[in-house]
Design a protein around this motif. Sequence first.
Motif, PDB file in Angstrom:
ATOM      1  N   ALA A  31      -5.303  12.291  -1.049  1.00 49.97           N
ATOM      2  CA  ALA A  31      -5.639  10.983  -0.375  1.00 49.97           C
ATOM      3  C   ALA A  31      -4.475  10.236  -0.271  1.00 49.97           C
ATOM      4  N   ASN A  32      -3.743   9.847  -1.446  1.00 49.48           N
ATOM      5  CA  ASN A  32      -2.562   9.224  -1.555  1.00 49.48           C
ATOM      6  C   ASN A  32      -1.336   9.706  -0.524  1.00 49.48           C
ATOM      7  N   ALA A  33      -1.261  10.954  -0.579  1.00 46.77           N
ATOM      8  CA  ALA A  33      -0.148  11.816   0.270  1.00 46.77           C
ATOM      9  C   ALA A  33      -0.616  11.339   1.672  1.00 46.77           C
ATOM     10  N   MET A  34      -1.846  11.559   2.037  1.00 44.80           N
ATOM     11  CA  MET A  34      -1.992  11.292   3.432  1.00 44.80           C
ATOM     12  C   MET A  34      -1.899   9.581   3.868  1.00 44.80           C
TER      13      MET A  34
ATOM     14  N   GLN B  17       0.848  -1.296   0.083  1.00 43.85           N
ATOM     15  CA  GLN B  17      -0.069  -0.049  -0.077  1.00 43.85           C
ATOM     16  C   GLN B  17       1.134   1.400   0.031  1.00 43.85           C
ATOM     17  N   PHE B  18       1.952   1.415   0.784  1.00 40.94           N
ATOM     18  CA  PHE B  18       2.859   2.292   0.924  1.00 40.94           C
ATOM     19  C   PHE B  18       3.653   2.695  -0.603  1.00 40.94           C
ATOM     20  N   GLY B  19       3.902   1.491  -1.008  1.00 42.40           N
ATOM     21  CA  GLY B  19       4.620   1.413  -2.208  1.00 42.40           C
ATOM     22  C   GLY B  19       3.834   2.053  -3.447  1.00 42.40           C
TER      23      GLY B  19
ATOM     24  N   ILE C  23       0.545   8.241   6.602  1.00 41.12           N
ATOM     25  CA  ILE C  23      -0.046   7.208   7.840  1.00 41.12           C
ATOM     26  C   ILE C  23       0.677   5.737   7.859  1.00 41.12           C
ATOM     27  N   ASP C  24       0.937   5.330   6.523  1.00 43.75           N
ATOM     28  CA  ASP C  24       1.527   4.159   6.381  1.00 43.75           C
ATOM     29  C   ASP C  24       3.136   4.142   6.880  1.00 43.75           C
ATOM     30  N   LEU C  25       3.721   5.496   6.374  1.00 42.92           N
ATOM     31  CA  LEU C  25       5.143   5.870   7.105  1.00 42.92           C
ATOM     32  C   LEU C  25       5.327   5.871   8.584  1.00 42.92           C
ATOM     33  N   ILE C  26       4.160   6.275   9.311  1.00 38.88           N
ATOM     34  CA  ILE C  26       4.194   6.264  10.608  1.00 38.88           C
ATOM     35  C   ILE C  26       3.967   4.875  11.183  1.00 38.88           C
ATOM     36  N   ALA C  27       2.927   4.350  10.602  1.00 44.28           N
ATOM     37  CA  ALA C  27       2.442   2.859  11.155  1.00 44.28           C
ATOM     38  C   ALA C  27       3.427   1.719  11.042  1.00 44.28           C
TER      39      ALA C  27
END
Length: 144
Positions: free
Chosen positions: A110-113, A79-81, A117-121
């Motif tokens: 939406a993708n940036a958000m 998802q992040f990728g 979120i993925d970067l943090i999680a």
Amino acid sequence: MTNPSTEFEVSAIRRWIMRIPFFFTGVLFTFTAWGTLIEHWGTFEPIEGVAFAFWGALSLLAIIGLRFPVKMLPILLLQFGYKLLWIAAVGYPLMSRGELDSSGQDLFQANAMGVVIDLIAIPWIYVIRTYVVEGFSRRDKDSE
């Protein structure tokens, strides 16, 4: 000698943080993707159909990730990728040329958000230790 299965554990707090993107992906894509797949009349354009099928499958895997966040970590990485690649290869070039319409701008945001979120999680230290260091330092039977 340390037990390899406990050497690179993910804390309980981190596992709960990982559930946040799984929850949003599971809920949002279930309603949008599955709603479109079920209610759509006629045929899809091929690329559009691939996108909705992908998001439908992703939503099901994200729901599994709510229960097993560490086991489903590759889904967060995927998802992040894909979001980061979309921003870099599609969204930003269109935006820099002034060719990104309002729906494209919404998708960009939406993708940036989602990337943030993925970067943090995502437990990046665990990812590096498990998939990079450990993955390349030992020879598995599966890799032969």
